[in-house]
Design a protein around this motif. Structure first.
Motif, short mmCIF file in Angstrom:
data_model
loop_
_atom_site.label_atom_id
_atom_site.label_comp_id
_atom_site.label_asym_id
_atom_site.label_seq_id
_atom_site.Cartn_x
_atom_site.Cartn_y
_atom_site.Cartn_z
N UNK A 165 -17.24 32.43 -5.87
CA UNK A 165 -16.72 32.64 -4.51
C UNK A 165 -17.56 31.86 -3.49
N UNK A 166 -18.87 31.85 -3.69
CA UNK A 166 -19.75 31.07 -2.81
C UNK A 166 -19.45 29.57 -2.93
N UNK A 167 -19.25 29.11 -4.15
CA UNK A 167 -18.91 27.70 -4.35
C UNK A 167 -17.54 27.37 -3.75
N UNK A 168 -16.61 28.29 -3.89
CA UNK A 168 -15.29 28.12 -3.29
C UNK A 168 -15.43 27.91 -1.78
N UNK A 169 -16.24 28.72 -1.16
CA UNK A 169 -16.47 28.64 0.28
C UNK A 169 -17.17 27.33 0.64
N UNK A 170 -18.15 26.95 -0.17
CA UNK A 170 -18.93 25.75 0.13
C UNK A 170 -18.08 24.48 0.10
N UNK A 171 -17.05 24.46 -0.74
CA UNK A 171 -16.24 23.25 -0.86
C UNK A 171 -15.66 22.83 0.50
N UNK A 172 -15.14 23.78 1.25
CA UNK A 172 -14.54 23.45 2.55
C UNK A 172 -15.58 22.88 3.51
N UNK A 173 -16.79 23.41 3.46
CA UNK A 173 -17.85 22.89 4.31
C UNK A 173 -18.19 21.45 3.92
N UNK A 174 -18.21 21.18 2.61
CA UNK A 174 -18.53 19.82 2.16
C UNK A 174 -17.41 18.84 2.48
N UNK A 207 -19.03 14.31 -2.44
CA UNK A 207 -19.86 15.49 -2.66
C UNK A 207 -18.99 16.72 -2.95
N UNK A 208 -17.88 16.82 -2.25
CA UNK A 208 -16.94 17.92 -2.49
C UNK A 208 -16.35 17.83 -3.89
N UNK A 255 -9.88 23.86 9.85
CA UNK A 255 -8.90 23.48 10.88
C UNK A 255 -9.31 22.26 11.70
N UNK A 256 -10.51 22.21 12.27
CA UNK A 256 -10.85 21.02 13.08
C UNK A 256 -10.82 19.73 12.26
N UNK A 257 -11.25 19.80 10.98
CA UNK A 257 -11.23 18.62 10.13
C UNK A 257 -9.82 18.17 9.80
N UNK A 258 -8.92 19.13 9.62
CA UNK A 258 -7.52 18.80 9.33
C UNK A 258 -6.87 18.13 10.55
N UNK A 259 -7.18 18.65 11.72
CA UNK A 259 -6.55 18.15 12.95
C UNK A 259 -7.09 16.81 13.40
N UNK A 260 -8.26 16.43 12.91
CA UNK A 260 -8.85 15.16 13.36
C UNK A 260 -9.02 14.19 12.19
N UNK A 266 -13.32 30.20 6.32
CA UNK A 266 -13.12 28.86 5.77
C UNK A 266 -12.06 28.12 6.58
N UNK A 267 -11.02 28.83 6.97
CA UNK A 267 -9.98 28.23 7.79
C UNK A 267 -10.52 27.73 9.13
N UNK A 268 -11.48 28.46 9.68
CA UNK A 268 -12.08 28.04 10.94
C UNK A 268 -12.85 26.74 10.78
#
Length: 161
Positions: free
Chosen positions: A92-101, A110-111, A30-35, A25-27
């Motif tokens: 746990x799957x929903x937790x993971x999906x949030x970062x992608x959204x 959507x998030x 990270x790009x979204x946080x930095x940009x 999730x951090x991977x």
């Protein structure tokens, strides 16, 4: 003592799994946080970015230990344990999906919808765990509180932007 060793192995397995998911999730994050995230307007109560990784690491460990305790329980029916763990895996799957959204798709609305669903699933997991092991349920309380805060933060960011 077999039960103690069993709990330790299951705890280690689930801790490695949740922290591994957290790393992935951090991977994505990270790009979204930095940009993108840097340029969003945020509410006054937005925590510093460095705080999220340690908080999530602790919460992932608590979640894993809670699930391992349920998984290792020998006093409850297998069907009840499987149902509780199914809810755990779904949240746990929903937790993971949030970062992608939020960070991957850059879609706070959507998030936000998804994080409300996540909070409901965490609560249901809490209820299921409480039937089996009260300590496991209590280990999910900080997670529920943090996700509620994250939902408020998510809604605020969506509103401000």
């Amino acid at each position: 003592m077999k039960i103690g060793r069993d709990l330790a192995v299951k705890s280690a397995t689930l801790i490695a799994t949740t922290l591994g998911i957290g790393f992935l999730v951090g991977q994505v994050t990270r790009p979204g946080i930095e940009t993108w995230f840097v340029f969003l307007e945020k509410p006054f109560f937005n925590p510093p970015n460095w705080l999220f990784a340690p908080v999530w690491s602790v919460l992932y460990v608590f979640m894993a230990i809670a699930a391992a305790r349920v998984w290792s329980n020998t006093k409850s029916e297998v069907v009840v344990i499987r149902k509780a763990l199914l809810f755990w895996w779904i949240q746990l799957a929903l937790n993971t999906a949030w970062s992608f959204l939020f960070f991957g798709l850059k879609n706070p609305l959507l998030a936000l919808v998804e994080i409300v669903l996540l909070e409901l699933l965490i609560y249901e997991t809490y209820l299921q765990f409480r039937k089996i092991d009260v300590v496991s349920a209590k280990l999910l309380i900080p997670y529920m509180i943090w996700v509620a805060f994250a939902a408020i933060l998510n809604a605020s960011i969506w509103w401000l932007n």
